[in-house]
Design an enzyme around this catalytic site. Structure first.
Site, PDB file in Angstrom:
ATOM      1  N   CYS A 177       0.847  -1.197   0.000  1.00 48.71           N
ATOM      2  CA  CYS A 177       0.000   0.000   0.000  1.00 48.71           C
ATOM      3  C   CYS A 177       0.883   1.247   0.000  1.00 48.71           C
ATOM      4  CB  CYS A 177      -0.947   0.011   1.193  1.00 48.71           C
ATOM      5  SG  CYS A 177      -2.104   1.406   1.138  1.00 48.71           S
ATOM      6  N   CYS A 207      -0.441   4.386   1.597  1.00 54.10           N
ATOM      7  CA  CYS A 207      -0.392   4.412   3.067  1.00 54.10           C
ATOM      8  C   CYS A 207       1.012   4.745   3.559  1.00 54.10           C
ATOM      9  CB  CYS A 207      -0.742   3.045   3.653  1.00 54.10           C
ATOM     10  SG  CYS A 207      -2.279   2.337   3.089  1.00 54.10           S
ATOM     11  N   ASP A 208       2.005   4.055   3.011  1.00 52.02           N
ATOM     12  CA  ASP A 208       3.321   4.005   3.649  1.00 52.02           C
ATOM     13  C   ASP A 208       4.376   4.929   3.038  1.00 52.02           C
ATOM     14  OD1 ASP A 208       2.138   2.081   5.221  1.00 52.02           O
ATOM     15  OD2 ASP A 208       2.845   0.413   4.003  1.00 52.02           O
TER      16      ASP A 208
END
Ligand SMILES: Cc1cc2nc3c(=O)[nH]c(=O)nc-3n(C[C@H](O)[C@H](O)[C@H](O)COP(=O)(O)OP(=O)(O)OC[C@H]3O[C@@H](n4cnc5c(N)ncnc54)[C@H](O)[C@@H]3O)c2cc1C
Length: 394
Positions: free
Chosen positions: A212, A215-216
């Site tokens: 992801c 997200c990261d």
């Protein structure tokens, strides 16, 4: 419950789901943005060993990712048992659209999904959903969710592990033991990212290996990273990573399969592209420290020091939980006719988990609507109960 802390980044859809879950269960929490606060990022990595968000801390408990089962065990209240007119599995574009259509037909509906948004929430920029010339996946899904919440639809964030039929009733079971009963079933479980299948990959997931990027990405600011994959999603990921770090290597197993425009953009951005290469080993125990890559033409292996490895190597349908309930094709996609009927009366399906060729948000949403309308017709014939249109309740 006091003392709950949630580590997040600004654009992370799973972080938003953790927050929604905690709010729904009246849990007070402190929110910490590790994309902006480097000291907090260090603290999160030290406590959890994770270089990925969300991370939720409650006392000695550390919950990694949006782990609905664990969150439910820690904070959830058991839902009451009801017989629903429709259960929808999945809350991506297909499931959420189906929910609105069912609700407007006054069907008592529950949506059971691991997360809200599915793959659509991972897209940085969507340029082909009508009504918006450009919108992020996160924003579009927020609008979908808002629309669903305007109706009387119950949304339960849980994984489904089994569905079966008993008489005229479908039973949808989750790992927490909850069983949702319904007269009709709409399957919209979409797809999930494939992994490389390398030794140590699962242990390093969230500790350098990520599926992801949205997200990261902020946790890899200034650090060397690699992206694996040769399609549009891999190029989009590499281009977005370039906003956080100078050193981005794109590892492509065969030749490039993306739209020409992305190749130009990647070259302009200074992304190092390695076609005909594959990752053969991951290194590091507590966190990823590097990878080994192999030139598939010469067989030569080289080491690459990277702190992050982002996987964009394709997707597989989330149909494992169906265990023979409905017919699948060779790719494990649900076989449907042009109106969303599966091989079992009363079970309908829509979206990327089906055999429909176009895997797109607009197609999934449209097919979700069709599946819901067919489910409604089936329900009326089954029960002889005419329903009316529901208006938005705010
Ligand atoms: C990086 C990326 C970028 C993309 N960009 C675009 C774009 O720009 N434009 C476009 O049109 N399309 C784009 N797509 C494709 C698009 O996102 C999909 O076609 C669309 O999201 C499919 O919707 P869906 O509802 O069928 O499935 P999904 O979006 O995959 O949603 C599936 C839902 O089912 C749930 N689920 C799965 N298994 C279970 C289970 N066992 N129990 C409970 N719940 C479960 C998931 O939690 C999720 O809520 C992109 C995809 C990716 C990965």
């Amino acid at each position: 419950m006091a003392g709950v802390k949630v580590y997040t980044t600004e654009n992370c859809p799973y972080c938003r789901m953790v927050q929604a879950f905690l709010r729904k269960h009246d849990v007070e929490f402190e929110l910490v943005d590790v994309g902006k606060d480097r000291e907090a990022a260090r603290e999160m990595i030290e406590i959890s060993g994770q270089r990925g968000v969300p991370v939720t801390i409650s006392g000695d408990e550390v919950v990694v990712g949006f782990d609905a089962k664990r969150l439910r065990e820690l904070f959830g209240k058991p839902p009451e048992e009801l017989v629903h007119d429709a259960v929808i599995v999945g809350a991506g574009p297909a499931g959420l659209t189906a929910a609105v259509y069912c609700a407007r037909k006054l069907m008592r509906t529950v949506v059971v999904a691991e997360n809200v948004g599915g793959q659509a929430a991972w897209s940085w920029t969507i340029e082909n959903y009508m009504g918006f010339s450009t919108i992020s996946g996160e924003e579009l899904i927020k609008k979908f969710e808002e629309q669903v919440r305007g109706f009387q639809v119950r949304l339960e964030l849980e994984s489904v592990e089994e569905v079966r039929k008993e008489g005229e009733v479908f039973l949808t079971r989750t790992p927490s033991g909850t069983v949702y009963r319904s007269r009709t079933l709409i399957l919209a479980p979409g797809k999930e990212p494939k992994k490389l299948g390398l030794l140590g990959e699962d242990q390093l997931m969230g500790k350098g290996v990520s599926i992801c990027a949205i997200c990261d990405a902020p946790l890899y600011r200034g650090k060397p990273v690699a992206v694996v994959g040769g399609g549009n999603a891999a190029f989009q990921t590499a281009l977005e990573m370039k906003k956080f770090t100078d050193s981005v290597t794109l590892i492509v197993r065969r030749s490039l399969r993306c739209d020409e425009v992305y190749i130009e953009r990647a070259k302009e951005a200074g992304i190092r592209i390695l076609p005909h290469h594959e990752v053969t080993a991951l290194h590091g125990d507590a966190g990823l420290t590097g990878i080994t890559i192999r030139d598939r033409e010469t067989g030569e292996e080289t080491g690459l020091d990277v702190d992050g490895l982002f996987l964009a190597i394709g997707l597989a349908p989330n149909t494992g939980f169906l265990k023979g309930l409905v017919a699948l094709n060779e790719q494990n996609e649900i076989l449907i006719d042009e109106n969303g009927h599966t091989s079992v009366p009363g079970v309908f399906a829509a979206g990327d988990a089906t055999c429909v060729k176009a895997k797109q948000i607009i197609v999934a949403a449209g097919d979700g609507a069709k599946a819901a309308l067919e489910a409604h017709e089936y329900f009326e014939e089954l029960t002889g109960r005419p329903t009316e249109e529901q208006t938005v309740c705010r």
